[in-house]
Design an enzyme around this catalytic site. Structure first.
Site, short mmCIF file in Angstrom:
data_model
loop_
_atom_site.label_atom_id
_atom_site.label_comp_id
_atom_site.label_asym_id
_atom_site.label_seq_id
_atom_site.Cartn_x
_atom_site.Cartn_y
_atom_site.Cartn_z
N LYS A 67 52.45 49.65 38.73
CA LYS A 67 53.32 48.80 39.73
C LYS A 67 53.45 49.61 40.96
O LYS A 67 53.31 50.84 41.09
CB LYS A 67 54.73 49.00 39.13
CG LYS A 67 55.85 48.28 39.89
CD LYS A 67 57.16 47.79 39.16
CE LYS A 67 57.96 49.33 39.46
NZ LYS A 67 59.40 48.92 38.80
N GLN A 139 71.90 46.52 39.58
CA GLN A 139 71.21 46.66 38.24
C GLN A 139 72.29 46.68 37.18
O GLN A 139 71.92 46.32 35.97
CB GLN A 139 70.57 48.34 38.06
CG GLN A 139 69.40 48.47 39.09
CD GLN A 139 68.34 47.76 38.85
OE1 GLN A 139 67.93 47.29 37.55
NE2 GLN A 139 67.41 47.31 39.73
N SER A 199 73.75 55.11 42.81
CA SER A 199 72.76 55.84 43.73
C SER A 199 73.39 57.00 43.98
O SER A 199 73.13 57.68 45.34
CB SER A 199 72.34 55.11 44.87
OG SER A 199 73.17 54.05 45.01
N THR A 221 69.76 58.14 38.22
CA THR A 221 69.06 59.17 38.71
C THR A 221 67.56 59.15 38.30
O THR A 221 67.18 59.41 37.17
CB THR A 221 69.74 60.33 38.11
OG1 THR A 221 71.15 60.41 38.30
CG2 THR A 221 69.02 61.83 38.58
#
Ligand code: NAD
Length: 321
Positions: A67, A139, A199, A221
């Site tokens: 990726k 997310q 984050s 993390t």
């Protein structure tokens, strides 16, 4: 070569397909059939972008590739496209010829949500009723939607540093016809399962915020320096991970390891539980913690599923190169 465009992924790859692909690849990693290559991540010195590659080879699923992508912090403001950008390339393991190019943005969310749910399936108590969320960004919605499918949850509770984002969680809870409640961190003791997906660079969730018997999936993390969970909670938990090398260097375990409070040998690959080699949770009082760092093989697994589904549904674009 087959191309599966980003805008086809959402309709092709179901949460179930992503879950199955990730569970299989975690099992293959633990049995030595699949391995990740060292990660490359560079600040390219242009528009503050971070760019890199995550790759690997899964001999069981015959997925070889990488990726490529990263983070462009000004994308949304300047170009009206999302800041995280990635594309997956798959190669034929027999010839090295390029096989497919697959949009990786939606796949990243699907494979990350699948990873925490695989941990819930294998490590959470069967009678888990309250789902706790720390984090309410992009997310988090994918995480919550998938997690709710793996136990008979009756309620969702949430905390976020920026409370105005908590409506994201309420929206997903409502989709599943579940009540949603905003709590302080102390209120997380009500949760049976907790996902952390922020984050943050400082610990948020401490041992006092968690009841014995809770399962935690710590997903935010993924970089050196980030931290969501206190070292006191890490050392109180039985720790599992996708990949030990990443867990101790860029995952949640990095801090307890650096402080000498935990050893590499204290961490178990989740795949060992899937394969029946490790027993996983052993009591209803145990705190289990999955340190989900995100590995390239997850991306290859869901991208391979996307290619298969695109071909089966007549959505694959074939080109000669
Ligand atoms: P986002 O920007 O949409 O949301 C960020 C979340 O973190 C929000 O809930 C925000 O309120 C919170 N937050 C921001 N700064 C914070 C701080 N200083 N302290 C505590 N909370 C803070 O981001 P996202 O796309 O939802 O990603 C969330 C995290 O997940 C990121 O750290 C990202 O790198 C990570 N991630 C991990 C994987 C993996 O495989 N493990 C995959 C994708 C993303």
């Amino acid at each position: 070569m087959i191309i599966v465009p980003e805008n086809e992924i959402a309709s092709l790859v179901t949460r179930e397909a992503a879950f199955q692909a990730v569970e299989n690849v975690f099992a293959a990693m633990a049995s030595g059939d699949a391995y990740n290559f060292p990660v490359v991540r560079e600040a390219i010195g242009h528009v503050d972008a971070l760019y890199g590659f995550k790759g690997g080879f899964d001999k069981a699923g015959m997925a070889l590739g990488l990726k490529a992508g990263g983070y462009w912090p000004n994308n949304l403001e300047t170009h009206n496209v999302i800041n995280h950008q990635s594309t997956v390339f798959l190669f034929d393991p027999d010839t090295g010829m390029v096989k497919a190019m697959v949009g990786g943005n939606m796949l990243t969310a699907l494979r990350t949500a699948a990873a925490s749910s695989v941990s819930i399936k294998h490590l959470a108590r069967q009678d888990a009723k309250v789902m706790g969320m720390i984090g309410a960004g992009h997310q988090a919605k994918f995480q919550l939607r998938t997690a709710l499918e793996h136990r008979n949850f009756e309620k969702v509770i949430g905390w976020n540093l920026h409370p105005e984002m908590l409506s994201n969680l309420e929206e997903v809870a409502n989709e599943a016809s579940l009540p949603f409640e905003v709590v302080e961190l102390e209120g997380m003791t009500e949760a049976d399962v907790i996902i952390t997906i922020t984050s943050s660079f400082d610990p948020i969730l401490l041992k006092d915020h968690v009841q014995p018997g809770t399962h935690l999936a710590c997903m935010g993390t993924d970089t050196k320096g980030k931290q969501e969970v206190g070292v006191d909670l890490m050392t109180a938990a039985t720790v599992f991970t996708d990949e030990i090398a990443q867990s101790i260097s860029i995952g949640e375990s990095q801090h307890a390891i650096a402080e000498g409070q935990m050893k590499e040998s204290d961490i178990t690959p989740l795949g060992a539980v899937i394969n029946g080699v490790h027993k996983g949770r052993v009591s209803d009082d145990e705190i289990t913690l999955f340190d989900g760092t995100g590995v390239g093989l997850q991306d290859l697994a869901v991208a391979s599923a996307a290619v298969e589904l695109a071909v089966a549904n007549g959505k694959a674009i074939q080109i000669d190169i």
